[in-house]
Design a protein around this motif. Sequence first.
Motif, mmCIF file in Angstrom:
data_model
loop_
_atom_site.group_PDB
_atom_site.id
_atom_site.type_symbol
_atom_site.label_atom_id
_atom_site.label_comp_id
_atom_site.label_asym_id
_atom_site.label_seq_id
_atom_site.Cartn_x
_atom_site.Cartn_y
_atom_site.Cartn_z
ATOM 1 N N SER A 169 0.803 -1.252 -0.125
ATOM 2 C CA SER A 169 0.000 -0.111 0.031
ATOM 3 C C SER A 169 0.703 1.200 -0.015
ATOM 4 O O SER A 169 0.446 2.376 0.293
ATOM 5 C CB SER A 169 -0.815 -0.066 1.182
ATOM 6 O OG SER A 169 0.025 0.238 2.477
ATOM 7 N N LEU A 170 2.133 1.084 -0.264
ATOM 8 C CA LEU A 170 2.948 2.432 -0.093
ATOM 9 C C LEU A 170 2.783 3.361 -1.115
ATOM 10 O O LEU A 170 2.657 4.607 -0.624
ATOM 11 C CB LEU A 170 4.456 1.782 -0.387
ATOM 12 C CG LEU A 170 5.663 2.891 -0.381
ATOM 13 C CD1 LEU A 170 5.418 3.393 1.176
ATOM 14 C CD2 LEU A 170 7.070 2.389 -0.540
ATOM 15 N N ARG A 171 2.379 3.126 -2.572
ATOM 16 C CA ARG A 171 2.120 4.298 -3.273
ATOM 17 C C ARG A 171 0.803 4.837 -2.934
ATOM 18 O O ARG A 171 0.721 6.074 -2.819
ATOM 19 C CB ARG A 171 1.800 3.452 -4.739
ATOM 20 C CG ARG A 171 1.740 4.537 -5.904
ATOM 21 C CD ARG A 171 2.364 4.383 -6.948
ATOM 22 N NE ARG A 171 2.204 5.352 -7.783
ATOM 23 C CZ ARG A 171 3.149 6.537 -7.947
ATOM 24 N NH1 ARG A 171 4.135 6.557 -7.337
ATOM 25 N NH2 ARG A 171 2.988 7.482 -9.058
ATOM 26 N N ALA A 172 -0.060 4.239 -2.340
ATOM 27 C CA ALA A 172 -1.291 4.605 -1.893
ATOM 28 C C ALA A 172 -0.916 5.562 -0.666
ATOM 29 O O ALA A 172 -1.518 6.699 -0.486
ATOM 30 C CB ALA A 172 -2.389 3.763 -1.623
ATOM 31 N N LYS A 173 -0.225 5.478 -0.037
ATOM 32 C CA LYS A 173 0.154 6.089 1.325
ATOM 33 C C LYS A 173 0.742 7.448 0.884
ATOM 34 O O LYS A 173 0.554 8.531 1.174
ATOM 35 C CB LYS A 173 1.157 5.254 2.306
ATOM 36 C CG LYS A 173 0.237 4.353 3.142
ATOM 37 C CD LYS A 173 1.353 3.354 3.780
ATOM 38 C CE LYS A 173 0.384 2.518 4.629
ATOM 39 N NZ LYS A 173 1.431 1.627 5.382
ATOM 40 N N CYS A 174 1.711 7.331 -0.226
ATOM 41 C CA CYS A 174 2.400 8.390 -0.769
ATOM 42 C C CYS A 174 1.638 9.495 -1.207
ATOM 43 O O CYS A 174 1.652 10.696 -1.079
ATOM 44 C CB CYS A 174 3.688 8.052 -1.880
ATOM 45 S SG CYS A 174 4.978 6.914 -0.964
ATOM 46 N N ILE A 175 0.589 8.896 -2.196
ATOM 47 C CA ILE A 175 -0.434 9.660 -2.928
ATOM 48 C C ILE A 175 -1.329 10.541 -1.745
ATOM 49 O O ILE A 175 -1.659 11.441 -1.925
ATOM 50 C CB ILE A 175 -1.400 8.823 -3.616
ATOM 51 C CG1 ILE A 175 -0.368 8.521 -4.974
ATOM 52 C CG2 ILE A 175 -2.464 9.834 -4.168
ATOM 53 C CD1 ILE A 175 -1.065 7.442 -6.006
#
Length: 186
Positions: free
Chosen positions: A141-147
Amino acid sequence: MILSSALNLFINEGVERTTIGMIAEQSMISRGAVYWHFRDKECILKSVMSLAPSPMLYLYEQLENRGKNHTDNTVEEILRNAFEKYSIEGSDENGVARILYFNNDLFVSYRNMISEELELSEKCINMIEFFCMEHKQEDKSLRAKCICSLLLWKGALLENLASCNNKKIDKSTLKFGLDCIFKNSN
């Protein structure tokens, strides 16, 4: 004097409604003196906008500097510091951001700003993701957290810019939101 008067008028009246005559009057100089320094209102606008980088450009530069200089600042600290810099009432940064997001009623310059913002947003998300990967193992879920972190930062900043002297979002509220995003891994 001309630029500070123009900045104030662009914020309060909007770019399109501000005239060279209004800038001259607020600067307490003649229209001719304004034209001596600037060819037209577009040149004044460009000079005003060069007083400070856009918030997204500033954030990108801070993230880029972190990567080049290998500083210990966390992504969360960089986001909070950029948020605080643009939330100070009366600062050039705050004024430039308010013109960019709320008082830029010239279609071409607004369209160019949106295009640049989208490009910089994607670069910032990629950099945030890269820095976060340094400290975490596999996190799907890292990309979602960054967004989410960038959207939270931008939303909080826009809320502060729009609310003038009303209730504002403070740095601790932003920190809490970022902590919720990055510290609560699934």
